[in-house]
Design a protein around this motif. Structure first.
Motif, short mmCIF file in Angstrom:
data_model
loop_
_atom_site.label_atom_id
_atom_site.label_comp_id
_atom_site.label_asym_id
_atom_site.label_seq_id
_atom_site.Cartn_x
_atom_site.Cartn_y
_atom_site.Cartn_z
N VAL A 357 0.85 -1.19 0.00
CA VAL A 357 0.00 0.00 0.00
C VAL A 357 0.89 1.24 0.00
CG1 VAL A 357 -1.82 1.26 1.21
CG2 VAL A 357 -1.79 -1.25 1.26
N PRO A 358 0.97 1.99 -1.12
CA PRO A 358 1.79 3.19 -1.13
C PRO A 358 1.19 4.26 -0.22
CG PRO A 358 1.17 2.50 -3.37
CD PRO A 358 0.31 1.74 -2.40
N GLU A 359 2.04 4.95 0.50
CA GLU A 359 1.57 6.01 1.39
C GLU A 359 2.65 7.07 1.50
OE1 GLU A 359 -1.33 5.75 5.02
OE2 GLU A 359 0.71 5.38 5.74
N GLY A 360 2.33 8.29 1.08
CA GLY A 360 3.33 9.35 1.09
C GLY A 360 4.50 8.97 0.21
N ASP A 361 5.70 9.13 0.76
CA ASP A 361 6.88 8.75 -0.01
C ASP A 361 7.37 7.35 0.34
OD1 ASP A 361 7.82 9.18 2.52
OD2 ASP A 361 9.39 10.60 1.95
N GLY A 362 6.52 6.59 1.00
CA GLY A 362 6.88 5.21 1.37
C GLY A 362 5.68 4.30 1.26
N THR A 363 5.51 3.44 2.24
CA THR A 363 4.42 2.47 2.24
C THR A 363 3.71 2.51 3.58
OG1 THR A 363 5.66 0.60 3.16
CG2 THR A 363 5.84 0.98 0.77
N LEU A 364 2.59 1.83 3.62
CA LEU A 364 1.85 1.73 4.88
C LEU A 364 2.71 1.09 5.96
CD1 LEU A 364 -0.86 2.05 6.36
CD2 LEU A 364 -1.55 -0.16 5.43
N LEU A 365 3.51 0.10 5.60
CA LEU A 365 4.38 -0.54 6.58
C LEU A 365 5.37 0.45 7.18
CD1 LEU A 365 5.37 -3.08 8.05
CD2 LEU A 365 6.80 -3.60 6.06
N ASP A 366 5.84 1.40 6.39
CA ASP A 366 6.78 2.40 6.90
C ASP A 366 6.18 3.23 8.03
OD1 ASP A 366 8.89 1.74 5.18
OD2 ASP A 366 8.03 2.97 3.57
N ASN A 367 4.85 3.35 8.06
CA ASN A 367 4.20 4.16 9.08
C ASN A 367 3.55 3.31 10.17
OD1 ASN A 367 4.63 6.89 8.01
ND2 ASN A 367 3.44 6.14 6.27
N CYS A 368 3.98 2.05 10.25
CA CYS A 368 3.48 1.13 11.27
C CYS A 368 4.62 0.66 12.16
CB CYS A 368 2.86 -0.11 10.63
SG CYS A 368 1.30 0.14 9.76
N ALA A 369 4.26 0.27 13.36
CA ALA A 369 5.12 -0.54 14.22
C ALA A 369 4.32 -1.79 14.56
CB ALA A 369 5.51 0.20 15.49
N VAL A 370 4.82 -2.94 14.16
CA VAL A 370 4.11 -4.21 14.35
C VAL A 370 4.92 -5.10 15.28
CG1 VAL A 370 3.13 -6.24 13.23
CG2 VAL A 370 3.13 -4.05 12.02
N LEU A 371 4.30 -5.56 16.35
CA LEU A 371 4.90 -6.52 17.27
C LEU A 371 4.37 -7.90 16.94
CD1 LEU A 371 6.42 -7.42 19.87
CD2 LEU A 371 4.32 -6.87 21.13
N ALA A 372 5.25 -8.80 16.50
CA ALA A 372 4.89 -10.20 16.28
C ALA A 372 5.41 -11.01 17.46
CB ALA A 372 5.47 -10.70 14.97
N HIS A 373 4.58 -11.90 18.00
CA HIS A 373 4.99 -12.62 19.21
C HIS A 373 4.22 -13.92 19.35
CE1 HIS A 373 1.46 -11.33 21.86
NE2 HIS A 373 1.29 -10.63 20.75
N SER A 374 4.72 -14.78 20.23
CA SER A 374 4.06 -16.04 20.57
C SER A 374 4.05 -16.19 22.08
CB SER A 374 4.77 -17.22 19.90
OG SER A 374 4.00 -18.40 20.00
N GLU A 375 3.34 -17.21 22.58
CA GLU A 375 3.15 -17.32 24.03
C GLU A 375 4.19 -18.21 24.70
OE1 GLU A 375 1.16 -21.23 22.95
OE2 GLU A 375 1.91 -19.41 21.99
N THR A 376 5.07 -18.80 23.92
CA THR A 376 6.08 -19.69 24.49
C THR A 376 7.28 -19.72 23.56
OG1 THR A 376 6.43 -21.96 25.31
CG2 THR A 376 5.15 -21.74 23.30
N SER A 377 8.40 -20.18 24.06
CA SER A 377 9.54 -20.40 23.16
C SER A 377 9.44 -21.84 22.66
CB SER A 377 10.86 -20.10 23.87
OG SER A 377 10.95 -20.78 25.12
N LEU A 378 9.94 -22.81 23.39
CA LEU A 378 9.79 -24.21 23.01
C LEU A 378 8.49 -24.74 23.61
CD1 LEU A 378 11.08 -26.65 21.59
CD2 LEU A 378 12.13 -27.24 23.79
N ALA A 379 7.52 -25.02 22.75
CA ALA A 379 6.19 -25.41 23.23
C ALA A 379 6.21 -26.75 23.96
CB ALA A 379 5.22 -25.47 22.05
N LYS A 380 7.14 -27.62 23.62
CA LYS A 380 7.20 -28.95 24.26
C LYS A 380 7.35 -28.82 25.77
CE LYS A 380 9.60 -33.40 23.83
NZ LYS A 380 8.44 -34.13 23.31
N THR A 381 8.06 -27.76 26.23
CA THR A 381 8.28 -27.56 27.66
C THR A 381 7.52 -26.35 28.20
OG1 THR A 381 10.27 -26.25 27.18
CG2 THR A 381 10.56 -28.62 27.55
N HIS A 382 6.70 -25.71 27.39
CA HIS A 382 5.92 -24.54 27.80
C HIS A 382 6.81 -23.42 28.35
CE1 HIS A 382 2.59 -27.68 28.41
NE2 HIS A 382 2.30 -27.02 27.29
#
Length: 446
Positions: A357-382
């Motif tokens: 998505v173009p936005e200004g002189d960049g993209t929509l991603l350029d104007n976002c901060a996205v935190l990607a995360h999960s609830e555990t590291s190794l799920a086998k041991t929680h």
């Protein structure tokens, strides 16, 4: 404290634009028994915040890069994100500190990350989640304070909460999301004409209309009920502010393109089906953000204790993390790891969509901060130490990307504090007990 004449059916009354109106009241202590049982203007482009969640973590040896700083190398489970390396930072070695509390499996990790608190019981949210705090700061000027989507078809799969019981439910249907965002009430910022909805105009300023009744009632109540009413009236006022936004002519936004209405699609837990649904939902979400309908969004690709499965198989991702043997030649669980790699493919596609998505002189991603995360590291041991975390986007030039930062056992609350400060939340410390911190991640701040 009992107030004469005040009952659960009491209404605050007033007059608005010549019409009689009334405002109901929340449940107060006074109603209960003694036990309480009963841009075109030149303004900067909007800054956005979002989360993207996947369940059942990763394999630390195949996920965590070795080198720190900007010279980190992609690992096998991050390989699908190679094209986004420059706009992505990897955070490793950050922990949820339990402080002697039990590890609430598939709950402590996500609650700790989003609230800075280790829960005593599963799904205990004693403070609002990170996105809600940020929405309170940047989400009051849009039609929706936040939008939530869940790709696997269950609206309960949302980690956006103001408290344990106040949940922002997720949209699971692309058609329902389209109708909610682009249906009745949507004002195209590029339409060239603006027609406020008279039905909305009649719903403005109800608090001012009942001001005298409200002040009289507050004088009669005890301190607990006054505080509860104050919170209630604040929520009503916030709703009024959202309505007011809908009565203002929107500024033109070049990135805003009204999408075609999608067809209804089936939902489920089969991985290919979830991936298709995620794509449709993400495309609509990106357009909702580009059209400034919201500035805060939350995406769940798969829930904690991931229920993703392959076509024709009854064994899901979570089950495999516990029951599949580690392959002696590979050193990991190949069937369970398949779902981690598919999740990273989906996250890469999500970033593709924002970047398209173009936005200004960049993209929509350029104007976002996205935190990607999960609830555990190794799920086998929680495990809730070394949680997998990623930051994507540049937040309008405020966020330095392309880094690998090692937490070395620091509380994950440092990440939440950093993001709040990045988004303009006036906070200098965040978290509780040994998760409390005043140390932002300066490595990612410009």
């Amino acid at each position: 404290m009992k107030v004469k004449g005040l009952t659960r059916r009491t209404l605050l009354r007033g007059v608005l634009q010549g019409s009689a109106i009334s405002v109901g009241l929340p449940i107060l202590d006074v109603f209960l028994n003694g036990n309480g049982t009963a841009l075109a203007s030149g303004a900067p482009l909007p800054l956005r915040f979002g989360t993207w969640f996947w369940g059942c973590g990763m394999t630390p040896e195949r996920w965590n890069p070795q080198a720190e700083g900007a010279k980190w190398a992609l690992t096998p489970e991050l390989a699908a994100l190679e094209r986004h390396r420059r706009e992505l930072s990897i955070l490793s070695g950050f922990n949820v500190h339990l402080d002697g509390r039990p590890n609430q499996v598939h709950s402590s990790g996500v609650v700790g990350t989003l609230t800075g608190n280790a829960p005593m019981v599963p799904d205990e949210y004693v403070t609002p989640t990170l996105d809600v705090l940020i929405a309170d700061a940047i989400g009051t000027g849009t039609r929706f304070r936040s939008l939530e989507i869940a790709a696997s078809g269950d609206p309960r799969h949302s980690y956006s909460r103001r408290s344990s019981s106040v949940v922002n439910a997720a949209e699971v249907s692309p058609l329902a999301l389209y109708q909610r965002v682009f249906g009745e009430g949507f004002q195209d910022p590029n339409a060239g004409e603006f027609r406020p909805d008279p039905a909305l105009m009649m719903r403005q300023s109800v608090l001012s209309a009942v001001k005298e009744d409200r002040q009289r009632l507050m004088q009669q109540l005890g301190s607990g009920d006054r505080a509860r009413l104050d919170q209630y009236f604040t929520a009503v006022r916030q709703a009024e502010q959202q309505l007011d936004i809908m009565l203002q002519e929107p500024e033109p936004l070049a990135a805003c393109v009204l999408p075609d209405q999608p067809q209804e699609v089936a939902t489920g837990t089969e991985i290919d089906q979830v991936a298709r649904n995620h794509t449709l939902l993400a495309q609509l979400m990106a357009l909702a953000v580009a059209c400034d309908q919201t500035r805060v969004f939350n995406v769940v690709f798969s829930p904690g204790a991931s229920n993703l499965r392959r076509a024709g198989s009854s064994a899901n991702h979570h089950q495999l993390t516990h029951e599949e043997s580690v392959d002696p030649a590979l050193g990991y669980q190949p069937e369970a790891t398949y779902f981690v790699e598919r999740s990273m493919l989906a996250f890469g596609e999500f970033l593709d969509i924002l970047k398209s998505v173009p936005e200004g002189d960049g993209t929509l991603l350029d104007n976002c901060a996205v935190l990607a995360h999960s609830e555990t590291s190794l799920a086998k041991t929680h495990d809730v130490s070394g949680l997998p975390l990623m930051l994507a986007g540049r937040a309008g030039g405020r966020l330095r990307s392309g880094q690998h930062i090692k937490g070395r056992g620091d509380p994950v609350s440092r990440v939440g504090l950093t993001l709040q400060q990045l988004m303009g939340v006036p906070v200098s410390r965040w978290g509780t007990r040994s998760m409390e911190t005043d140390r932002a991640l300066t490595e990612v701040l410009v």
